[in-house]
Design an enzyme around this catalytic site. Structure first.
Site, short mmCIF file in Angstrom:
data_model
loop_
_atom_site.label_atom_id
_atom_site.label_comp_id
_atom_site.label_asym_id
_atom_site.label_seq_id
_atom_site.Cartn_x
_atom_site.Cartn_y
_atom_site.Cartn_z
N ARG A 79 -9.39 -21.80 -19.63
CA ARG A 79 -10.27 -22.90 -20.00
C ARG A 79 -10.74 -22.65 -21.43
O ARG A 79 -11.62 -21.82 -21.66
CB ARG A 79 -11.47 -22.91 -19.04
CG ARG A 79 -12.32 -24.19 -19.10
CD ARG A 79 -13.62 -23.99 -18.34
NE ARG A 79 -14.59 -23.27 -19.16
CZ ARG A 79 -15.61 -22.56 -18.69
NH1 ARG A 79 -15.82 -22.47 -17.40
NH2 ARG A 79 -16.43 -21.93 -19.52
N HIS B 20 -17.37 -25.22 -19.78
CA HIS B 20 -17.10 -25.76 -18.43
C HIS B 20 -17.16 -27.28 -18.48
O HIS B 20 -16.25 -27.98 -18.05
CB HIS B 20 -18.10 -25.20 -17.43
CG HIS B 20 -18.07 -25.91 -16.11
ND1 HIS B 20 -16.98 -25.85 -15.28
CD2 HIS B 20 -18.96 -26.73 -15.51
CE1 HIS B 20 -17.21 -26.60 -14.21
NE2 HIS B 20 -18.39 -27.14 -14.32
N TYR C 291 -22.05 -16.30 -21.57
CA TYR C 291 -21.36 -15.44 -20.61
C TYR C 291 -19.96 -15.00 -21.01
O TYR C 291 -19.32 -14.25 -20.30
CB TYR C 291 -21.33 -16.09 -19.22
CG TYR C 291 -20.72 -17.49 -19.19
CD1 TYR C 291 -19.33 -17.66 -19.16
CD2 TYR C 291 -21.52 -18.62 -19.19
CE1 TYR C 291 -18.77 -18.92 -19.14
CE2 TYR C 291 -20.96 -19.90 -19.18
CZ TYR C 291 -19.60 -20.04 -19.14
OH TYR C 291 -19.05 -21.29 -19.12
C1 LIG Z 1 -19.30 -27.82 -3.49
C2 LIG Z 1 -19.64 -27.65 -4.93
N1 LIG Z 1 -20.39 -26.60 -5.30
C3 LIG Z 1 -20.74 -26.44 -6.59
C4 LIG Z 1 -20.32 -27.32 -7.54
C5 LIG Z 1 -20.73 -27.14 -9.00
N2 LIG Z 1 -19.56 -26.80 -9.79
C6 LIG Z 1 -18.90 -27.74 -10.48
S1 LIG Z 1 -17.53 -27.14 -11.18
C7 LIG Z 1 -17.83 -25.58 -10.62
C8 LIG Z 1 -16.88 -24.49 -10.94
C9 LIG Z 1 -15.50 -24.82 -10.51
O1 LIG Z 1 -14.62 -23.82 -10.90
P1 LIG Z 1 -13.07 -23.96 -10.66
O2 LIG Z 1 -12.81 -24.33 -9.24
O3 LIG Z 1 -12.44 -22.73 -11.16
O4 LIG Z 1 -12.63 -25.21 -11.54
P2 LIG Z 1 -12.75 -25.40 -13.11
O5 LIG Z 1 -14.08 -26.05 -13.35
O6 LIG Z 1 -12.64 -24.07 -13.75
O7 LIG Z 1 -11.65 -26.31 -13.48
C10 LIG Z 1 -19.00 -25.56 -9.88
C11 LIG Z 1 -19.58 -24.36 -9.26
C12 LIG Z 1 -19.54 -28.41 -7.11
N3 LIG Z 1 -19.10 -29.35 -7.96
N4 LIG Z 1 -19.22 -28.55 -5.81
#
Ligand SMILES: Cc1ncc(C[n+]2csc(CCOP(=O)(O)OP(=O)(O)O)c2C)c(N)n1
Ligand SMILES: [Mg+2]
Lengths: 361, 323
Positions: free
Chosen positions: A254, A258, A267
């Site tokens: 990434r 985020h 971080y």
């Molecule tokens: C059930 C749930 N818990 C928490 C979140 C908040 N949240 C949004 S994105 C994220 C991280 C996701 O990481 P990843 O699956 O690696 O996907 P990326 O964002 O890196 O593409 C979190 C914790 C959410 N959207 N849904």
């Protein structure tokens, strides 16, 4: 460091743009096909950059950047047939783009004028799912339907590395294995789930998890679009021919925050980005195309022009995208509105009109 | 007295609770180094260590399920759910285990678990980041539900929730995180009683009952009103403390209940029913509700039409008086 982590990842194009052999995976694409992969990646990156800029200008509320993940997204989505079905996450603009979702349809949700944006049936691409992991179960169910229909179709579902923590994703692995579903689990391991580095929660590489569920898992260099296509095509063919599901772990990074709400300097170190900048998926293909005479300067210029046109279209389009009338929030809550909703809707309209009258009085 | 935001007051309250009791442990997504997406736990991992401020996997059912086990083992887990819309993967653990373990174990196993959830809308967020799920939890016997409305209340009630031996769903009004107010950091507030409504503004014509993010809205409405409005912050949504509301309604004869959550089956219905039972002969108008509509929380560019605002509160005040 990255090379050590990549480990057994399938690679067909080195970061320097050298074509290399792999014992199990190969792909032959025409020059025109290769050029169109390049073009899509460039356009998606431009869309992404414009959206980030529009967020800073307050034109959209939030943006989840796909920067750096173009090869994983465009390569896998290009491997689909139009009859296949894709379930993207909120970051998969390269996937929705390749499914024919229009830029304004992608941006509408981020502009805050809808919680959808396109017709998921017509586009054969589900809406972005924000609740992490939910869509992986939906894909399993959709694949059950494909199987029941005996259709010659495959389903691909996208999720992040963080999502593999969720029960939903692991339950979807169980479904896929149990019923040998025509499904490709496409995990974009971009190393981060907001502030959580992936290596924190995984003692073993993600793709190896598939073995425990009883289906194959493959790690692919997610910044190598040829390898991504070779692996995804094979997994989709397997799915269509009754071979069951495959987990593809696209090892990528990434490059951005985020989302536009995030501050990654809290971080992670900026130096990490440098390592990955050298592995850029677009540069890699560009070097390969140029060096092998598959595309020339005028082609690259033409794509740059297209990207500039797209940027204008996105900027103007987003600014022109107006919020719908307030009472539209009552639409489609049920197939047929309930009496209570009809009354609440009328109440809202009357209430808002009372101000309009006040203003003219 | 120190001027703090709600966010900083919660941070200070969490810190105080952790200093006081080494069995208090925090767990949640991104709460460590990042300090949580709203920075409520900012600096706590640095000061208390990774074993007490635990960065969890991205799995809400895991977070709450593990809190149950930690509580069984004598800890006092305070878990953070990143946003309201992401509590549902943990709903099973909350409703089936957190809420029922005391009862099932015939009192042998207590569940001193605090589930912190930023909730409510008004921040222009994408879907699932603006929900008001309080009624689900209020409807679940065995759970206590608290929601602070200002920094002082946040500082006190977070510590009281942690000190409580029952499970507490602690709902933080996220759009008010940055509101400032006076906090008495020197006071030892742990033993105080948070399970009560607070009379925040006296008035004689109409009573307005509200909580969480709507408290500020209602106070502003009261200031703007050309009649005298009494404002009561319910604060404790379960158990509900309606004595101050009933006493007020006996004087004013008019009650308006305000919340962001949808109308049907919401807290307003419960308050209306109880006040009607208690104050039937004092009421000069039916209890009116100002709430979100019975629709999924709308896309952000429509949220101002969904959320009760000052004008909608005043409109209801006028309608009640004109009944
Ligand atoms: C059930 C749930 N818990 C928490 C979140 C908040 N949240 C949004 S994105 C994220 C991280 C996701 O990481 P990843 O699956 O690696 O996907 P990326 O964002 O890196 O593409 C979190 C914790 C959410 N959207 N849904
Ligand atoms: Mg990730």
């Amino acid at each position: 460091m990255v090379d050590a982590l990549l480990g057994s990842a399938v690679q067909l194009l080195t970061p320097e743009g050298e074509r290399v052999e792999h014992p199990d995976f190969d792909i032959t694409l025409t020059d025109a096909e290769l050029r169109s992969l390049y073009r899509d990646m460039v356009l998606v990156r431009r869309l992404d950059a414009e959206a980030t800029a529009l967020q800073r200008q307050g034109e959209i509320g939030l943006w989840a950047s796909s920067l750096g993940q173009e090869a994983a997204q465009v390569g896998s989505a290009h491997s689909l047939r139009s009859s296949d079905y894709a379930f993207p996450t909120y970051r998969d603009h390269g996937v929705s783009w390749c499914r024919g979702v229009q830029p304004m349809e992608i941006l509408a949700m981020f502009r805050g004028i809808t919680n959808g944006g396109w017709d998921p049936i017509a586009r054969r691409c589900s809406l972005y799912t924000i609740v992490i992991g939910n869509q992986v179960l939906h894909a399993a169910g959709y694949a059950m339907g494909v199987q029941l229909d005996g259709a010659d179709e495959a389903v691909i579902v996208y999720f992040g590395d963080g999502a593999t923590d969720e029960g939903d994703v692991n339950e979807a692995f169980v479904l896929g294995a149990d019923y040998q579903l025509p499904l490709v689990y496409f995990c974009e391991n971009n190393q981060w789930a907001i502030s959580s580095p992936r290596d924190r929660f995984n003692r073993a590489p993600l793709y190896q998890r598939a073995a425990g569920f009883g289906f194959p898992g493959v790690r692919v260099d997610g910044n190598d679009i040829l390898a991504v296509m070779a692996v995804t095509r094979m997994a989709l063919d397997r799915a269509r021919s009754g071979g069951g599901p495959t987990l593809v772990e696209a090892f990528t990074y990434r490059m951005g925050a985020h989302t536009t709400s995030d501050d990654p300097t809290r971080y992670r170190h900026a130096e990490d980005l440098e390592i990955w900048r050298l592995r850029d998926p677009i540069e890699r293909l560009k070097v390969y195309l140029a060096r092998n005479g598959m595309a020339d300067r005028s082609y690259f210029d033409q794509v740059d022009h297209e990207a500039a046109d797209l940027a204008v279209l996105v900027r103007d389009g987003v600014r022109a995208m107006a919020a719908p009338a307030p009472e539209t929030m009552f639409d489609h809550v049920y197939v047929d509105p309930t009496a209570e909703l009809v009354a609440q809707r009328a109440g809202l309209i009357a209430y808002e009109e009372s101000f309009a009258e006040g203003l003219t009085a | 007295m120190t001027e703090l935001t709600i966010a900083k007051a919660l941070n200070a309250g969490l810190r105080r609770a952790m200093e006081h009791d080494s069995r208090v442990v925090l767990m949640g997504e991104d709460i460590g180094r990042l300090g949580g997406v709203f920075r409520i736990t900012d600096g706590l991992q640095k000061d208390f260590g990774e074993h007490r401020v635990i960065d969890s996997p991205l799995a809400e059912s895991a977070i709450v399920g593990a809190a149950v086990g930690l509580a069984m083992r004598g800890y006092r887990p305070v878990v953070e759910i990143q946003f309201d819309g992401f509590v549902y993967p943990a709903f099973d653990q909350i409703v089936s285990q957190v809420a029922k373990t005391l009862r099932r174990s015939e009192g042998a196993v207590r569940m001193p678990v605090v589930i912190r959830i930023p909730y409510g809308g008004g921040i222009g967020a994408v879907e699932h980041h603006s929900e008001s799920p309080e009624a689900y939890f209020v409807h679940t016997a065995g759970l206590r539900v608290l929601t602070p409305s200002d920094p002082g209340a946040a500082y006190r009630t977070i510590q009281q929730a942690i000190a409580c031996d029952d499970p507490v769903v602690y709902l933080e009004p996220k759009r008010r995180y940055w509101d400032k107010g006076e906090v008495d950091l020197a006071a030892d507030v742990r033993s105080g009683d948070p399970w009560c409504s607070r009379l925040l503004r006296e008035g004689t014509d109409v009573t307005v009952a509200c909580y969480g993010p709507m408290v500020r809205t209602c106070l502003e409405a009261a200031s703007a009103a050309d009649v005298s409005v009494e404002v009561i912050d319910l604060q404790s949504l379960s158990p509900l403390d309606l004595d101050p509301v009933a006493a007020s309604v006996e004087r004013t004869g008019h009650l308006v209940v305000v919340h962001e959550a949808s109308k049907t089956g919401g807290l307003g219905a419960e308050v209306a029913a109880r006040i009607t039972e208690r104050c039937f002969y004092s009421l000069e108008a039916p209890v009116l509700r100002v709430t979100g509509y019975d629709v999924p929380y709308p896309a952000s560019r429509l949220e101002e039409h969904f959320l009760p605002d000052l004008d909608r509160v005043l409109d209801a005040v006028d309608r009640s008086l004109a009944w």
